[in-house]
Scaffold this motif. Structure first.
Motif, PDB file in Angstrom:
ATOM      1  N   PHE A   1       0.830  -1.207   0.000  1.00  0.00           N
ATOM      2  CA  PHE A   1       0.000   0.000   0.000  1.00  0.00           C
ATOM      3  C   PHE A   1       0.864   1.256   0.000  1.00  0.00           C
ATOM      4  O   PHE A   1       0.709   2.152  -0.831  1.00  0.00           O
ATOM      5  CB  PHE A   1      -0.911  -0.021   1.230  1.00  0.00           C
TER       6      PHE A   1
ATOM      7  N   ALA B   1       3.083   1.718  -3.244  1.00  0.00           N
ATOM      8  CA  ALA B   1       2.331   2.259  -4.382  1.00  0.00           C
ATOM      9  C   ALA B   1       1.944   3.708  -4.145  1.00  0.00           C
ATOM     10  O   ALA B   1       2.016   4.550  -5.047  1.00  0.00           O
ATOM     11  CB  ALA B   1       1.087   1.413  -4.633  1.00  0.00           C
ATOM     12  N   GLY B   2       1.539   4.025  -2.926  1.00  0.00           N
ATOM     13  CA  GLY B   2       1.123   5.387  -2.615  1.00  0.00           C
ATOM     14  C   GLY B   2       2.268   6.377  -2.742  1.00  0.00           C
ATOM     15  O   GLY B   2       2.123   7.448  -3.325  1.00  0.00           O
TER      16      GLY B   2
ATOM     17  N   LEU C   1      -3.523   8.035  -1.914  1.00  0.00           N
ATOM     18  CA  LEU C   1      -4.472   7.010  -1.475  1.00  0.00           C
ATOM     19  C   LEU C   1      -4.954   6.170  -2.644  1.00  0.00           C
ATOM     20  O   LEU C   1      -5.085   4.947  -2.540  1.00  0.00           O
ATOM     21  CB  LEU C   1      -5.668   7.663  -0.780  1.00  0.00           C
TER      22      LEU C   1
ATOM     23  N   ALA D   1      -3.476   5.418  -5.424  1.00  0.00           N
ATOM     24  CA  ALA D   1      -2.454   4.441  -5.817  1.00  0.00           C
ATOM     25  C   ALA D   1      -2.273   3.365  -4.764  1.00  0.00           C
ATOM     26  O   ALA D   1      -2.139   2.185  -5.089  1.00  0.00           O
ATOM     27  CB  ALA D   1      -1.129   5.160  -6.075  1.00  0.00           C
ATOM     28  N   GLY D   2      -2.303   3.755  -3.503  1.00  0.00           N
ATOM     29  CA  GLY D   2      -2.127   2.790  -2.432  1.00  0.00           C
ATOM     30  C   GLY D   2      -3.248   1.773  -2.383  1.00  0.00           C
ATOM     31  O   GLY D   2      -3.016   0.567  -2.259  1.00  0.00           O
ATOM     32  N   ILE D   3      -4.458   2.258  -2.506  1.00  0.00           N
ATOM     33  CA  ILE D   3      -5.607   1.355  -2.423  1.00  0.00           C
ATOM     34  C   ILE D   3      -5.653   0.420  -3.627  1.00  0.00           C
ATOM     35  O   ILE D   3      -6.032  -0.741  -3.508  1.00  0.00           O
ATOM     36  CB  ILE D   3      -6.908   2.180  -2.302  1.00  0.00           C
TER      37      ILE D   3
ATOM     38  N   ALA E   1      -3.108  -0.691  -5.193  1.00  0.00           N
ATOM     39  CA  ALA E   1      -1.841  -1.415  -5.349  1.00  0.00           C
ATOM     40  C   ALA E   1      -2.085  -2.910  -5.520  1.00  0.00           C
ATOM     41  O   ALA E   1      -3.083  -3.443  -5.034  1.00  0.00           O
ATOM     42  CB  ALA E   1      -0.964  -1.177  -4.116  1.00  0.00           C
ATOM     43  N   PRO E   2      -1.185  -3.592  -6.228  1.00  0.00           N
ATOM     44  CA  PRO E   2      -1.278  -5.046  -6.293  1.00  0.00           C
ATOM     45  C   PRO E   2      -1.159  -5.626  -4.897  1.00  0.00           C
ATOM     46  O   PRO E   2      -0.449  -5.083  -4.061  1.00  0.00           O
ATOM     47  CB  PRO E   2      -0.083  -5.440  -7.170  1.00  0.00           C
TER      48      PRO E   2
ATOM     49  N   VAL F   1      -0.554  -8.340  -1.655  1.00  0.00           N
ATOM     50  CA  VAL F   1       0.641  -8.988  -1.157  1.00  0.00           C
ATOM     51  C   VAL F   1       0.846 -10.278  -1.940  1.00  0.00           C
ATOM     52  O   VAL F   1      -0.067 -11.096  -2.060  1.00  0.00           O
ATOM     53  CB  VAL F   1       0.560  -9.227   0.365  1.00  0.00           C
TER      54      VAL F   1
END
Lengths: 229, 229
Positions: A200, A203-204, B201, B203-205, B207-208, B210
């Motif tokens: 997370f 990527a953020g 956020l 991009a984080g949400i 994200a690929p 784990v």
DNA sequence: GTCTATAACGCGATAGAC
DNA sequence: GTCTATCGCGTTATAGAC
């Protein structure tokens, strides 16, 4: 009971109770009662309740910063390129690998860290940033190298977002874990949360910047002098 | 002094003091002292300290959830596909557009929200999640549609990370803005922070997930009975 | 060094005068 | 409705016996 035994029992109990209830909501009576030591022992060994809180904090942050410093220096010594993902992993590992007497250590530490940054008067924040200045600079240096495409302003904010997600999630991890447990029966130890956090954050932090106007300033010149110090 | 005046003065003072010190650390004596009203007024008008805490929350959260509900329902009515980015924008707009008595309102509210989750104030969290259940479900429904690739566990954790980044950053926005101002002279109003937050956020949400093991469990069987307790 | 006993204080809440 | 006065309790901290 030896003196060091008493001190440790107090620290152990305080850590657990602080994590469960918060600092103001935990009384010395509860702490000494749980520890099986006399009520007066806290004031005798630590001087005050606030000093006890600091001691709980110190017992965690010292090994943590030592872990972090060693792994960062090792990475630099090997002259390897440290990707953002790897950097976050190193940070997470340094956190998780603090030898802890209970699974409450990390939540308490995170809660205190969050308070330190959130409290309107940044006394604690300044104290921490001064005391662990070298580790902080080391980490920031590697972060800068791992995210060369970010403006220093973007990097600054994303560090804050990271700190927020980290402290908030880890400090309420107990409550969150119990919610999740109701949902699907799985447990959520610190390592599990970290596994969720790293992709997370990675990527953020690496996200493309805000498209048009950066903040209140006009479109940025292409050659940013990067002297935001 | 009319009744409504007294009630408002209490709410104004309590809001500021709670945000500065936390709930348990703020006494009714401090609140009534700052408000210039009698000590007994809080219990007369609100019934208890806990009820006052909830009232402070309600004053901000009511317009916020109204904003949010309206904009989410409008999006649904138009049958448009709501991307994650757009969903976050709607959320941010609903927050920023709450009519505020001062520019401190949003930071204060965010800090209170963070405290509600972080300071084991169980009564507050339950109260909030129950009272605004419908808005929460509406938002979660759209979030689910905007992130179909996520497992519900991943989505859960990323919601928490988002909440952490949001409350932490906005609640210390004053201190952070002053740090940044030292650095480059730019100011950082709430809107500016939001502009930085949304791409982070988003991009984080998105994200690929784990990569290998989901949590502590070995490679999951395809039909999990969901009774891991 | 560790305990008991208690001092000194601040807290939330309330009864009752106005 | 608002205020004063106070109750009852829990708190941190400490003095002094052991």
């Amino acid at each position: 009971m030896t003196q060091s035994e008493t001190v440790e029992r107090i620290l152990d109990s305080a850590e657990v109770l602080f994590a469960e209830r918060g600092f103001a909501e935990t009384s010395l009576r509860q702490i000494t009662g749980k520890a099986g030591v006399n009520l007066a022992a806290v004031n005798y060994h630590f001087g005050s309740k606030n000093a006890l809180i600091q001691a709980v904090f110190a017992r965690f942050i010292e090994p943590f910063t030592r872990n972090l410093r060693e792994s960062l220096q090792a990475a630099i010594a090997k002259n390897e390129h440290v990707s953002l993902d790897r950097l976050l992993r190193l940070l997470a590992t340094a956190l998780v690998e603090v030898p802890s007497r209970s699974d409450k250590s990390l939540p308490v530490f995170m809660r205190l860290l969050g308070l330190a940054y959130t409290q309107s008067q940044g006394h604690l924040r300044k104290y921490l940033e001064q005391r662990y200045n070298s580790e902080l600079r080391l980490f920031m240096k590697l972060l800068r190298q791992a995210t060369p495409q970010l403006s220093s302003e973007e990097r600054f904010w994303r560090m804050q977002f990271m700190l927020g997600a980290l402290t908030f999630t880890m400090s309420s991890s107990e409550a969150l874990a119990s919610i999740l447990q109701d949902k699907n029966g799985a447990d959520a130890p610190a390592e599990g949360i970290v596994d969720q956090l790293v992709p997370f954050l990675s990527a953020g932090i690496n996200a493309p910047g805000v498209p048009s106007v950066p903040l209140s300033s006009p479109p940025p010149p292409l050659e940013t002098p990067c002297t935001a110090s």
